[in-house]
Write an enzyme that holds these catalytic residues in place. Structure first.
Site, PDB file in Angstrom:
ATOM      1  N   ARG A 124      -3.565 -22.882  -3.425  1.00 20.38           N
ATOM      2  CA  ARG A 124      -3.150 -21.402  -3.129  1.00 20.38           C
ATOM      3  C   ARG A 124      -4.669 -21.141  -4.625  1.00 20.38           C
ATOM      4  NH1 ARG A 124       2.528 -20.219  -4.102  1.00 20.38           N
ATOM      5  NH2 ARG A 124       1.983 -18.535  -4.681  1.00 20.38           N
ATOM      6  N   ASN A 184       3.310 -11.352  -9.178  1.00 19.31           N
ATOM      7  CA  ASN A 184       2.331 -12.096  -8.881  1.00 19.31           C
ATOM      8  C   ASN A 184       1.807 -13.033 -10.301  1.00 19.31           C
ATOM      9  OD1 ASN A 184       1.974 -10.711  -6.691  1.00 19.31           O
ATOM     10  ND2 ASN A 184       0.009  -9.351  -7.703  1.00 19.31           N
ATOM     11  N   VAL A 185       0.990 -14.514  -9.515  1.00 22.98           N
ATOM     12  CA  VAL A 185       0.984 -15.719  -9.591  1.00 22.98           C
ATOM     13  C   VAL A 185      -0.669 -15.565  -9.798  1.00 22.98           C
ATOM     14  CG1 VAL A 185       3.052 -16.888  -9.539  1.00 22.98           C
ATOM     15  CG2 VAL A 185       1.589 -17.365  -8.360  1.00 22.98           C
ATOM     16  N   ASP A 186      -1.496 -14.903  -9.361  1.00 28.83           N
ATOM     17  CA  ASP A 186      -2.816 -14.983  -9.321  1.00 28.83           C
ATOM     18  C   ASP A 186      -3.313 -14.542 -10.502  1.00 28.83           C
ATOM     19  OD1 ASP A 186      -3.265 -12.429  -9.084  1.00 28.83           O
ATOM     20  OD2 ASP A 186      -2.354 -12.143  -6.631  1.00 28.83           O
ATOM     21  N   HIS A 211       6.521 -14.382 -13.209  1.00 29.57           N
ATOM     22  CA  HIS A 211       6.706 -15.081 -12.338  1.00 29.57           C
ATOM     23  C   HIS A 211       5.716 -16.399 -12.484  1.00 29.57           C
ATOM     24  CE1 HIS A 211       9.130 -12.809  -9.335  1.00 29.57           C
ATOM     25  NE2 HIS A 211       9.743 -13.240 -10.330  1.00 29.57           N
ATOM     26  N   GLY A 236       3.438  -2.854  -3.369  1.00 30.73           N
ATOM     27  CA  GLY A 236       3.502  -4.088  -2.799  1.00 30.73           C
ATOM     28  C   GLY A 236       4.325  -5.272  -3.021  1.00 30.73           C
ATOM     29  N   SER A 242       8.847  -6.112  -1.557  1.00 29.52           N
ATOM     30  CA  SER A 242       9.204  -6.019  -0.606  1.00 29.52           C
ATOM     31  C   SER A 242      11.057  -5.943  -1.138  1.00 29.52           C
ATOM     32  CB  SER A 242       9.962  -7.636   0.255  1.00 29.52           C
ATOM     33  OG  SER A 242      10.111  -8.624  -1.133  1.00 29.52           O
ATOM     34  N   PRO A 284       3.055  -0.247   3.060  1.00 27.25           N
ATOM     35  CA  PRO A 284       3.227   0.174   4.269  1.00 27.25           C
ATOM     36  C   PRO A 284       4.232   0.147   5.370  1.00 27.25           C
ATOM     37  CG  PRO A 284       1.339  -1.477   3.694  1.00 27.25           C
ATOM     38  CD  PRO A 284       2.561  -1.545   2.721  1.00 27.25           C
TER      39      PRO A 284
HETATM   40  P1  OAD Z   1       7.086 -10.525  -0.516  1.00 22.02           P
HETATM   41  O1  OAD Z   1       5.771 -11.287   0.213  1.00 22.02           O
HETATM   42  O2  OAD Z   1       8.371 -10.581  -0.323  1.00 22.02           O
HETATM   43  O3  OAD Z   1       6.853  -8.643  -0.235  1.00 22.02           O
HETATM   44  C1  OAD Z   1       5.312  -8.148  -0.387  1.00 22.02           C
HETATM   45  C2  OAD Z   1       5.292  -7.261   0.380  1.00 22.02           C
HETATM   46  O4  OAD Z   1       4.191  -6.305  -0.312  1.00 22.02           O
HETATM   47  C3  OAD Z   1       5.670  -6.858   1.480  1.00 22.02           C
HETATM   48  O5  OAD Z   1       7.180  -5.584   1.288  1.00 22.02           O
HETATM   49  C4  OAD Z   1       4.931  -5.717   2.234  1.00 22.02           C
HETATM   50  O6  OAD Z   1       5.036  -4.664   2.959  1.00 22.02           O
HETATM   51  C5  OAD Z   1       3.940  -5.559   1.357  1.00 22.02           C
HETATM   52  N1  OAD Z   1       1.797  -5.049   1.372  1.00 22.02           N
HETATM   53  C6  OAD Z   1       1.500  -5.821   2.546  1.00 22.02           C
HETATM   54  N2  OAD Z   1       0.915  -5.270   2.676  1.00 22.02           N
HETATM   55  C7  OAD Z   1       0.224  -4.751   1.062  1.00 22.02           C
HETATM   56  C8  OAD Z   1      -0.506  -3.696   0.875  1.00 22.02           C
HETATM   57  N3  OAD Z   1      -1.631  -3.528   1.637  1.00 22.02           N
HETATM   58  N4  OAD Z   1      -0.527  -2.320   0.371  1.00 22.02           N
HETATM   59  C9  OAD Z   1       0.525  -2.980  -0.219  1.00 22.02           C
HETATM   60  N5  OAD Z   1       1.557  -3.819  -0.330  1.00 22.02           N
HETATM   61  C10 OAD Z   1       1.843  -4.175   1.177  1.00 22.02           C
HETATM   62  O7  OAD Z   1       6.085 -10.396  -1.683  1.00 22.02           O
HETATM   63  P2  OAD Z   1       6.895  -9.643  -3.399  1.00 22.02           P
HETATM   64  O8  OAD Z   1       7.789  -8.957  -2.969  1.00 22.02           O
HETATM   65  O9  OAD Z   1       5.957  -9.660  -4.535  1.00 22.02           O
HETATM   66  O10 OAD Z   1       7.822 -15.559  -6.637  1.00 22.02           O
HETATM   67  O11 OAD Z   1       7.645 -11.678  -3.519  1.00 22.02           O
HETATM   68  C11 OAD Z   1       8.422 -11.542  -4.754  1.00 22.02           C
HETATM   69  C12 OAD Z   1       8.504 -12.927  -4.813  1.00 22.02           C
HETATM   70  O12 OAD Z   1       8.914 -13.780  -3.760  1.00 22.02           O
HETATM   71  C13 OAD Z   1       6.850 -13.294  -4.975  1.00 22.02           C
HETATM   72  O13 OAD Z   1       6.855 -13.124  -6.562  1.00 22.02           O
HETATM   73  C14 OAD Z   1       7.155 -15.195  -5.508  1.00 22.02           C
HETATM   74  C15 OAD Z   1       8.313 -15.236  -3.996  1.00 22.02           C
HETATM   75  O14 OAD Z   1       9.420 -15.841  -3.207  1.00 22.02           O
HETATM   76  C16 OAD Z   1       7.252 -16.770  -6.628  1.00 22.02           C
HETATM   77  O15 OAD Z   1       6.045 -17.433  -6.599  1.00 22.02           O
HETATM   78  C17 OAD Z   1       8.831 -17.770  -7.586  1.00 22.02           C
END
Ligand code: OAD
Length: 257
Positions: free
Chosen positions: A70, A102-104, A119, A195, A197, A222
């Site tokens: 990653r 985000n971790v990037d 995170h 972006g 969930s 979206p």
């Molecule tokens: P998720 O994968 O849960 O959610 C990503 C969200 O981004 C979804 O609601 C998508 O609909 C949305 N999405 C996708 N493409 C997009 C775009 N082009 N523009 C805007 N939104 C878009 O990711 P997170 O909510 O970040 O934890 O997840 C939270 C945490 O869960 C992460 O930080 C990670 C994971 O386990 C750790 O790494 C500790």
């Protein structure tokens, strides 16, 4: 007036803005999200094995190899129009706090040097035992495929295994950073939730908390989330399409403060 113009006119009156981001903001840089049905990491990989202290202890080579894969992806990626728009927003509002899950490191590479990482980071590993930071070698790791095992390096101080510097399930968020995130959230006039969930707590509570404290909440995604009924504006679409429109309009309009 359409929602986007209304958001811009609210922004013109704001003193304090919070931008809260999740994996979706990096999706257009080809970094996979976690929960998107077909492309999300958790649809292909098991979070219990790859994102928990127990998983690391039972198979450190699997976990270290996965995070190096990653990290390589993140280093090869470029900031997208959403990251760049957030960086351009910074000088256009009196006070902006960027909070990310985000971790990037794409926000930093887009120009946001100051941000609150809830995170952790793929780029700041540390010793599993004594937490001494581990200096990563320069350059992009040679790790072509997900799932390839790699033995983690050992700590120079105590010889413990080096672990990724991210927050895993079952672990606490970094305390001071969380306090700063909550404070910015409670005091802001407008919060963007972009972006994410809205499923992983406690991070996911921030937009709800902002709303309770009287802020305008703007969601950019979206897809629908549990924040939809609470947000004042739900801008459904990719962040890299919507955010530049908001920032361009703000840059063009005279300030109303
Ligand atoms: P998720 O994968 O849960 O959610 C990503 C969200 O981004 C979804 O609601 C998508 O609909 C949305 N999405 C996708 N493409 C997009 C775009 N082009 N523009 C805007 N939104 C878009 O990711 P997170 O909510 O970040 O934890 O997840 C939270 C945490 O869960 C992460 O930080 C990670 C994971 O386990 C750790 O790494 C500790």
């Amino acid at each position: 007036m359409e929602a986007l113009s209304l958001v811009v006119s609210r922004l013109q009156q704001c003193q304090r803005v919070v931008v809260f981001t999740g994996a979706g903001v990096s999706a257009e840089s080809a970094i996979p999200t976690f929960r998107d049905a077909l492309t999300g990491l958790w649809s292909r990989f098991d979070p219990a094995r790859l994102a928990s202290p127990e998983g690391f202890l039972s198979d450190p080579d699997l976990v270290w190899g996965w995070y190096e894969w990653r990290r390589r992806k993140a280093l090869l990626a470029e900031p997208n129009p959403a990251h760049l728009a957030i960086a351009r927003l910074l000088p256009l509002v009196p006070e902006l706090t960027l909070i990310t899950q985000n971790v990037d490191n794409l926000h930093e590479r887009a120009g946001n040097q100051h941000l609150l990482r809830l995170h952790g980071s793929l780029h700041q590993p540390r010793c599993f035992n004594c937490a001494t930071p581990y200096p990563l070698p320069e350059g992009i790791p040679d790790e072509p495929e997900g799932g390839r095992r790699l033995t983690p390096p050992r700590c120079a101080r105590c010889s413990g295994p080096i672990r990724p510097g991210v927050v895993w399930f079952g672990e606490s968020l970094p305390e001071t950073i969380w306090q700063q995130a909550e404070q910015a959230t409670n005091q802001c006039d407008l919060l963007f939730s972009i972006g994410t969930s809205s499923l992983v707590w406690p991070a996911a509570q921030l937009p709800f908390q902002a709303k309770q404290h009287g802020a305008t909440v703007v969601q950019i995604n979206p897809n629908g989330t549990s924040l939809d009924p609470v947000a004042d504006f739900n801008l459904h679409g990719p962040a890299g399409f919507i955010l530049p429109q908001i920032v361009n309009a703000l840059a063009e309009e005279p300030l109303q403060r």
